[in-house]
Design a protein around this motif. Structure first.
Motif, short mmCIF file in Angstrom:
data_model
loop_
_atom_site.label_atom_id
_atom_site.label_comp_id
_atom_site.label_asym_id
_atom_site.label_seq_id
_atom_site.Cartn_x
_atom_site.Cartn_y
_atom_site.Cartn_z
N ARG A 125 105.46 -3.00 122.34
CA ARG A 125 104.47 -3.97 121.90
C ARG A 125 105.04 -4.84 120.78
NH1 ARG A 125 99.48 -5.13 119.15
NH2 ARG A 125 98.21 -6.14 120.74
N GLU A 126 105.72 -4.18 119.86
CA GLU A 126 106.33 -4.93 118.76
C GLU A 126 107.35 -5.94 119.29
OE1 GLU A 126 104.97 -4.12 115.87
OE2 GLU A 126 105.98 -5.86 115.02
N ARG A 127 108.15 -5.47 120.23
CA ARG A 127 109.16 -6.37 120.79
C ARG A 127 108.51 -7.54 121.49
NH1 ARG A 127 112.50 -1.68 121.63
NH2 ARG A 127 111.32 -1.09 123.48
N LEU A 128 107.44 -7.28 122.23
CA LEU A 128 106.76 -8.36 122.92
C LEU A 128 106.17 -9.35 121.92
CD1 LEU A 128 104.97 -6.39 125.76
CD2 LEU A 128 106.71 -8.10 126.04
N LYS A 129 105.61 -8.80 120.86
CA LYS A 129 105.03 -9.68 119.85
C LYS A 129 106.09 -10.60 119.26
CE LYS A 129 102.59 -8.31 116.05
NZ LYS A 129 101.57 -7.57 115.30
N GLU A 130 107.24 -10.02 118.92
CA GLU A 130 108.29 -10.83 118.33
C GLU A 130 108.78 -11.88 119.30
OE1 GLU A 130 107.69 -9.69 114.89
OE2 GLU A 130 109.33 -11.09 115.24
N LEU A 131 108.91 -11.46 120.56
CA LEU A 131 109.35 -12.41 121.57
C LEU A 131 108.39 -13.56 121.68
CD1 LEU A 131 111.29 -13.02 123.96
CD2 LEU A 131 109.69 -11.81 125.40
N LEU A 132 107.13 -13.25 121.69
CA LEU A 132 106.13 -14.31 121.82
C LEU A 132 106.20 -15.25 120.62
CD1 LEU A 132 103.73 -15.50 123.32
CD2 LEU A 132 102.25 -13.98 122.02
N ARG A 133 106.28 -14.68 119.44
CA ARG A 133 106.34 -15.51 118.22
C ARG A 133 107.51 -16.45 118.27
NH1 ARG A 133 104.11 -11.91 113.77
NH2 ARG A 133 101.93 -12.17 114.39
N ALA A 134 108.68 -15.90 118.62
CA ALA A 134 109.88 -16.73 118.66
C ALA A 134 109.71 -17.87 119.66
CB ALA A 134 111.08 -15.87 119.03
N LYS A 135 109.18 -17.54 120.82
CA LYS A 135 109.04 -18.57 121.84
C LYS A 135 108.04 -19.64 121.43
CE LYS A 135 110.96 -16.63 125.79
NZ LYS A 135 112.04 -17.53 125.86
N LEU A 136 107.00 -19.23 120.74
CA LEU A 136 106.00 -20.22 120.34
C LEU A 136 106.56 -21.16 119.27
CD1 LEU A 136 102.75 -18.08 120.35
CD2 LEU A 136 103.44 -19.83 121.94
N VAL A 137 107.36 -20.61 118.38
CA VAL A 137 107.97 -21.49 117.39
C VAL A 137 108.91 -22.48 118.07
CG1 VAL A 137 109.62 -21.54 115.49
CG2 VAL A 137 107.78 -19.90 115.47
N GLU A 138 109.70 -21.93 119.00
CA GLU A 138 110.69 -22.76 119.71
C GLU A 138 110.04 -23.92 120.41
OE1 GLU A 138 114.00 -19.84 121.36
OE2 GLU A 138 113.08 -21.09 122.91
N CYS A 139 108.94 -23.67 121.07
CA CYS A 139 108.36 -24.74 121.89
C CYS A 139 107.47 -25.66 121.09
CB CYS A 139 107.57 -24.12 123.05
SG CYS A 139 106.06 -23.31 122.53
N GLY A 140 107.34 -25.42 119.78
CA GLY A 140 106.57 -26.35 118.95
C GLY A 140 105.10 -26.03 118.86
N TRP A 141 104.71 -24.91 119.42
CA TRP A 141 103.30 -24.56 119.41
C TRP A 141 102.81 -24.36 117.99
CZ3 TRP A 141 101.13 -20.00 117.58
CH2 TRP A 141 99.85 -19.66 118.01
N LYS A 142 103.65 -23.71 117.20
CA LYS A 142 103.25 -23.40 115.83
C LYS A 142 103.01 -24.68 115.04
CE LYS A 142 104.49 -20.45 112.00
NZ LYS A 142 105.50 -19.66 111.35
N ASP A 143 103.92 -25.65 115.19
CA ASP A 143 103.76 -26.90 114.43
C ASP A 143 102.51 -27.65 114.88
OD1 ASP A 143 107.31 -27.28 114.66
OD2 ASP A 143 106.10 -26.44 113.03
N VAL A 163 99.26 -22.65 124.58
CA VAL A 163 100.47 -21.91 124.94
C VAL A 163 101.05 -22.48 126.23
CG1 VAL A 163 101.40 -19.70 125.65
CG2 VAL A 163 99.70 -19.80 123.84
N PRO A 164 102.31 -22.86 126.23
CA PRO A 164 102.88 -23.45 127.45
C PRO A 164 102.99 -22.42 128.57
CG PRO A 164 104.52 -23.33 125.68
CD PRO A 164 103.26 -22.85 125.11
N ASP A 165 102.98 -22.91 129.79
CA ASP A 165 102.96 -22.03 130.96
C ASP A 165 104.21 -21.17 131.05
OD1 ASP A 165 101.12 -24.15 133.25
OD2 ASP A 165 100.51 -22.50 131.92
N SER A 166 105.34 -21.75 130.72
CA SER A 166 106.58 -20.98 130.85
C SER A 166 106.56 -19.75 129.97
CB SER A 166 107.78 -21.87 130.49
OG SER A 166 107.60 -22.40 129.19
N VAL A 167 106.05 -19.94 128.77
CA VAL A 167 105.99 -18.79 127.86
C VAL A 167 105.05 -17.75 128.42
CG1 VAL A 167 105.34 -18.09 125.54
CG2 VAL A 167 106.54 -20.22 125.88
N LYS A 168 103.93 -18.22 128.88
CA LYS A 168 102.95 -17.28 129.43
C LYS A 168 103.54 -16.50 130.60
CE LYS A 168 98.31 -17.12 131.23
NZ LYS A 168 97.09 -17.86 131.56
N LYS A 169 104.21 -17.23 131.49
CA LYS A 169 104.75 -16.55 132.67
C LYS A 169 105.77 -15.50 132.26
CE LYS A 169 104.14 -19.52 136.60
NZ LYS A 169 103.93 -20.97 136.39
#
Lengths: 101, 360
Positions: free
Chosen positions: A26-44, A79-85
């Motif tokens: 779960r922790e790993r998934l959370k970190e993965l999601l966070r990283a991907k969201l920052v990358e794709c600009g979702w956070k900004d 959340v972009p589709d690619s991240v979700k998938k």
């Protein structure tokens, strides 16, 4: 019968959730999601939205609940589709390995 | 959504899918919540709006998104196709080549002097071949390779002249060219070698059985290459062995191979006469090893008595030894006491040179 299925279902869910946490997945998934969201600009994007909310509500009076109610639905939608998938794929893989029915 | 994702194999999978989606939603909500907490803290601590300034400045530094222009609004290949007029030669040079051209044109900058010298050298080399022997010594002070470059220019004109690799070709010539010519003292031998002064007799012996061992004139080090190394001849190797291991070692069995060098001057006379005598037998090719410096001049003398086939510098060494003679005579006295006790007799070449002077 439905009750039994339901309770079995909830039992299974509890068991799976527990496994997720225990194995650190779960922790790993959370970190993965966070990283991907920052990358794709979702956070900004969401942060800009927060700025608007804050300016609207006034800097001094903003509460956590305000932010949560404003931000969460928009966040879920952005959340972009690619991240979700990708995340769903990983979760399914985990379930396939560890879910016993 | 769930219906689309559902694989075809029954209710379990729908349940699993539902579960997967629930887990995913929880993760996303966690992320959102994390962001809210972060923002709220920033607001309350007062640093949330720190990256903003007044409206005017914000507009000034806004990201530009036009074609042909970078995000700062600057045109980025503005000077690509321009030509500049050189103030020196009045030619039109492309902008990207302008700086190097100025370097050459004005004669300033790192490589321009090198190239100019090289051009001069090549033009000189064509006209006069041998007469720049004397010039070499003058050029020694400037740059160690210039004089050498003149000599070897024809051979390696295609190699890069400005790179440090110049030195490599000089290395190979050290054993052959450097022997007969006294003026080539500026050439360097870059082989790592062993100084025979620091080795005991057994080490010397073992070293000589495996390695070339020829002693370089300039560094007094033994060549560490194989027995068939191309830089030195077999004669040289033989000479070194005789020199270091005593006359008995390679060719002639002799009685006193193992003495240490206790030497005094009176012994020099019979030695010298013998040496003069045998000089005619000595082959000129051995002169390569014989160019050792004046350090060895007299400390090796005691062993010379017994060596009939000394690899001494003959005529070739004679000319080179002329320059060493002066130094040899003076240092011989000091060296006698110093270098004796531990070593085998070293190569006799330098002592021969001083001996010649005495005899002449």
């Amino acid at each position: 019968m439905l009750k039994r299925i339901m309770s079995k279902d909830s039992q299974m869910r509890a068991a799976i959730n527990q496994k997720l946490i225990e194995m650190g997945e779960r922790e790993r998934l959370k970190e993965l999601l966070r990283a991907k969201l920052v990358e794709c600009g979702w956070k900004d994007q969401l942060k800009a939205h927060c700025k608007d909310v804050i300016r609207e509500k006034g800097l001094e009076h903003v509460t956590v609940e305000d932010l949560v109610t404003e931000v969460t639905p928009k966040g879920r939608a952005l959340v972009p589709d690619s991240v979700k998938k990708e995340l769903l794929q990983r979760i399914r893989a985990f379930l396939a390995q560890h879910a016993t029915l | 959504m769930k219906m689309e994702d559902m694989p075809l194999s029954g209710p379990d999978n729908t349940r699993l899918e539902a579960l997967a989606h629930d887990i995913y939603s929880e993760l996303v909500e966690d992320a959102c919540l994390g962001l809210c907490f972060e923002v709220h803290r920033a607001v309350k601590q007062g640093y949330f709006f720190l990256d903003e300034t007044d409206q005017e400045s914000m507009k000034e530094f806004e990201i530009v998104d036009q074609p042909g222009v970078d995000i700062f609004g600057q045109v980025y290949n503005q000077w690509k196709n321009k030509e500049c007029e050189c103030p020196n030669c009045k030619r039109l040079i492309a902008a990207s080549r302008f700086a190097p051209h100025l370097e050459k044109c004005l004669g300033m900058g790192r490589n321009s002097s090198r190239i100019a010298n090289r051009r001069l050298a090549s033009s000189n080399n064509m006209s006069k071949s041998e007469s720049d022997q004397e010039d070499n010594d003058d050029l020694n002070d400037n740059d160690w390779s210039y004089g050498a470059e003149k000599k070897t220019k024809k051979r390696k004109s295609d190699k890069s002249q400005n790179s440090p690799r110049r030195s490599k070709s000089l290395k190979h010539k050290n054993g052959e060219i450097g022997s007969g010519v006294g003026a080539e003292s500026y050439k360097y031998n870059y082989n790592t070698g062993i100084s025979y002064e620091t080795l005991g007799p057994d080490e010397v012996r073992s070293l000589l059985t495996t390695q070339c061992g020829v002693i370089s004139e300039h560094t007094k080090k033994m060549c560490t290459r194989s027995q068939r190394c191309p830089q030195h001849t077999d004669e040289q190797r033989r000479a070194v062995r005789v020199f270091l291991l005593g006359p008995s070692a390679p060719t002639l069995p002799d009685a006193d191979a193992v003495e240490t060098d206790s030497f005094d001057i009176p012994d020099a006379q019979p030695l010298m006469s013998r040496l003069q005598w045998e000089d005619s037998d000595i082959s000129p090719t051995d002169s390569a090893s014989s160019k050792a410096s004046t350090n060895h001049s007299d400390s090796r003398k005691p062993k010379k008595k017994k060596k009939p086939s000394l690899p001494l510098n003959s005529g070739g060494g004679g000319s080179g030894s002329g320059s060493l003679a002066g130094g040899g005579g003076s240092s011989s006295q000091s060296n006698i006491s110093i270098s004796t006790k531990k070593k085998r007799p070293k190569l006799s070449a330098p002592p021969i040179s001083s001996i010649y002077d005495d005899l002449n």
